[in-house]
Design an enzyme around this catalytic site. Structure first.
Site, PDB file in Angstrom:
ATOM      1  N   TYR A   4      15.565  30.158   7.155  1.00 30.65           N
ATOM      2  CA  TYR A   4      14.633  31.243   7.706  1.00 30.65           C
ATOM      3  C   TYR A   4      14.659  31.096   9.238  1.00 30.65           C
ATOM      4  O   TYR A   4      14.887  30.101   9.856  1.00 30.65           O
ATOM      5  CB  TYR A   4      13.113  30.425   7.450  1.00 30.65           C
ATOM      6  CG  TYR A   4      12.879  30.657   5.911  1.00 30.65           C
ATOM      7  CD1 TYR A   4      12.840  31.806   5.432  1.00 30.65           C
ATOM      8  CD2 TYR A   4      12.349  29.513   5.046  1.00 30.65           C
ATOM      9  CE1 TYR A   4      12.482  32.117   3.801  1.00 30.65           C
ATOM     10  CE2 TYR A   4      12.169  29.736   3.920  1.00 30.65           C
ATOM     11  CZ  TYR A   4      12.247  31.041   3.123  1.00 30.65           C
ATOM     12  OH  TYR A   4      11.870  31.107   1.982  1.00 30.65           O
ATOM     13  N   MET A  40      10.962  24.669   1.726  1.00 31.30           N
ATOM     14  CA  MET A  40      10.187  23.848   0.951  1.00 31.30           C
ATOM     15  C   MET A  40      10.908  23.086   0.176  1.00 31.30           C
ATOM     16  O   MET A  40      10.535  21.841  -0.401  1.00 31.30           O
ATOM     17  CB  MET A  40       9.179  24.787   0.116  1.00 31.30           C
ATOM     18  CG  MET A  40       8.269  23.974  -0.634  1.00 31.30           C
ATOM     19  SD  MET A  40       7.147  25.153  -1.590  1.00 31.30           S
ATOM     20  CE  MET A  40       6.120  25.681  -0.257  1.00 31.30           C
ATOM     21  N   LYS A  51       0.825  -1.149   0.063  1.00 28.77           N
ATOM     22  CA  LYS A  51      -0.218   0.013  -0.026  1.00 28.77           C
ATOM     23  C   LYS A  51       0.900   1.155  -0.143  1.00 28.77           C
ATOM     24  O   LYS A  51       2.034   1.276   0.264  1.00 28.77           O
ATOM     25  CB  LYS A  51      -0.945  -0.175   0.977  1.00 28.77           C
ATOM     26  CG  LYS A  51      -0.231   0.187   2.444  1.00 28.77           C
ATOM     27  CD  LYS A  51      -1.122  -0.012   3.721  1.00 28.77           C
ATOM     28  CE  LYS A  51      -0.479   0.334   4.882  1.00 28.77           C
ATOM     29  NZ  LYS A  51      -1.218   0.335   6.255  1.00 28.77           N
TER      30      LYS A  51
END
Length: 401
Positions: free
Chosen positions: A287, A334, A48
């Site tokens: 950041y 990100m 799965k």
């Protein structure tokens, strides 16, 4: 491959999957599943979630070649994708919604786990298929009935079990379904010190399975054990086990390594340095400036971030580059994060980087611990921008039709 020699990376970023490791792990797990009479329960390889991020079709074929008897997925659409790729092993799908295409599952000979409302929905799908001429008059859905033995997720609870099984018997007598098996899922098998709770689930399951077999009037394939129970609780093996995490060479136990279990991790997460630059002392990094350099050093930019599955909260772990491990510094962004290569670094853009994997010796558990999560989540969350590279010089074929 030595830990000082991570292979060159021929793509921007990749999860390398060692299919030989998958086959090895199937063999190790098969050796663990022996009944008291010497027979071997069936082994279902759980693929799965795109095989826990490893690539479902390739892993399914490798597992079959190593002797896995069946496959398991959560969703019918996962099973249909395996069928579309030509994978023919029996496959069980067990998590459904009102939008699940049961008719397509029946046509593709996908076994369905049911636990309540879905029992009649599957029977209705068979009726619809017959009415449309999409299946012969003898076509039936093959079912496994799921019992809730204490986990509290889906699965029929004990108080509703007699009526549920009786309804399954009615539909079987009507020729719409064939009940092949009964199953449940364990909640704390990965915590061996909670053995009494696993035993309680086992005893409850055995009672519910016996009741189902009596009501239906024929034997049922019983399966309860997940990877931790397969590795530690032979009394739960019954007629079949379902192995997920162990298939990928990862340990389900907090204090036992994969190597101690004889398993080989199949995934390595690799990329290349996108940039290298010298910076002075006092340089803020990423950041929030959560890291500031204490002295002049060299920073390397790694082109993976939380959009690729690297947790944003991870700080203070390490990667392998240039024959050594170097620390991750600053917050994960990100698309990228930063490593401190050291003041005398000779690294250059394009040099290979391994976040975790056997070549570097950095286990995925190290990254998981830094993120406050488990190894399951780390490998499964690797994103679609990361290529899957299946490393296996010998093509695998399914061992059974």
């Amino acid at each position: 491959m030595s830990r000082a020699d991570v292979s060159p990376v021929d793509t921007e970023r990749a999860a390398r999957i060692d299919l030989a490791a998958v086959r090895h792990n199937v063999g190790v797990l098969q050796e663990r599943i022996r009944c008291p009479d010497g027979s071997r329960p069936l082994l279902t390889a759980v693929v799965k979630a795109d095989a826990y991020g490893h690539g479902a079709v390739a892993v399914a074929r490798a597992a079959a070649a190593a002797g896995a008897d069946r496959l398991g997925v959560a969703h019918v659409r996962e099973a249909l994708a395996l069928r579309a790729a030509g994978v023919r092993l029996p496959v069980l799908a067990w998590l459904h919604t009102g939008a699940t295409d049961f008719a397509a599952a029946v046509e593709a000979e996908v076994t369905l786990g049911v636990s309540g409302w879905d029992l009649d929905a599957v029977a209705d799908a068979v009726r619809g298929l017959r009415a449309r001429g999409g299946a012969g008059p003898e076509a039936r859905a093959v079912l496994h009935l799921k019992a809730d033995t204490g986990l509290g997720r889906h699965g029929c609870p004990p108080e509703r079990w007699p009526a549920f099984v009786e309804r399954a018997a009615e539909l079987e007598a009507a020729g719409l379904v064939r009940v092949e098996g009964v199953f449940s899922h364990l909640g704390v098998a990965d915590e061996p010190d909670r053995a009494a709770e696993t035993t309680a689930q086992l005893l409850r399951f055995e009672r519910m399975a016996a009741e189902a077999a009596e009501t239906l009037g024929h034997p049922l394939l019983r399966h309860l054990a997940n990877t931790p129970a397969t590795l530690s609780r032979p009394d739960t093996h019954l007629d079949m086990v379902r192995v997920g995490l162990g298939l990928y060479g990862l340990s389900p136990f907090a204090d036992v390594t994969a190597a101690e279990l004889g398993l080989r991790p199949a995934m390595s997460l690799v990329t290349v340095l996108a940039n290298v630059k010298a910076v002075p002392a006092g340089q803020g990094v990423s950041y929030g400036f959560r890291h500031v350099t204490a002295e002049p050093t060299t920073l390397g930019l790694v082109p993976l971030g939380y959009a690729d599955g690297v947790p944003r909260v991870v700080e203070g772990t390490r990667v392998h580059v240039g024959g050594r491990t170097v620390p991750v510094v600053g917050r994960i962004a990100m698309d990228q994060f930063v490593v401190d290569l050291g003041p005398d670094a000779a690294d250059a853009p394009g040099d290979a980087v391994e976040l975790f994997g056997p070549a570097s010796g950095i286990p995925v558990e190290e990254w998981a611990a830094a993120a406050g999560t488990i190894n399951y989540e780390l490998v499964t969350r690797i994103g679609g921008r990361v290529d899957r590279q299946h490393v296996d010089p010998t093509p695998t074929q399914e061992a059974r039709p």
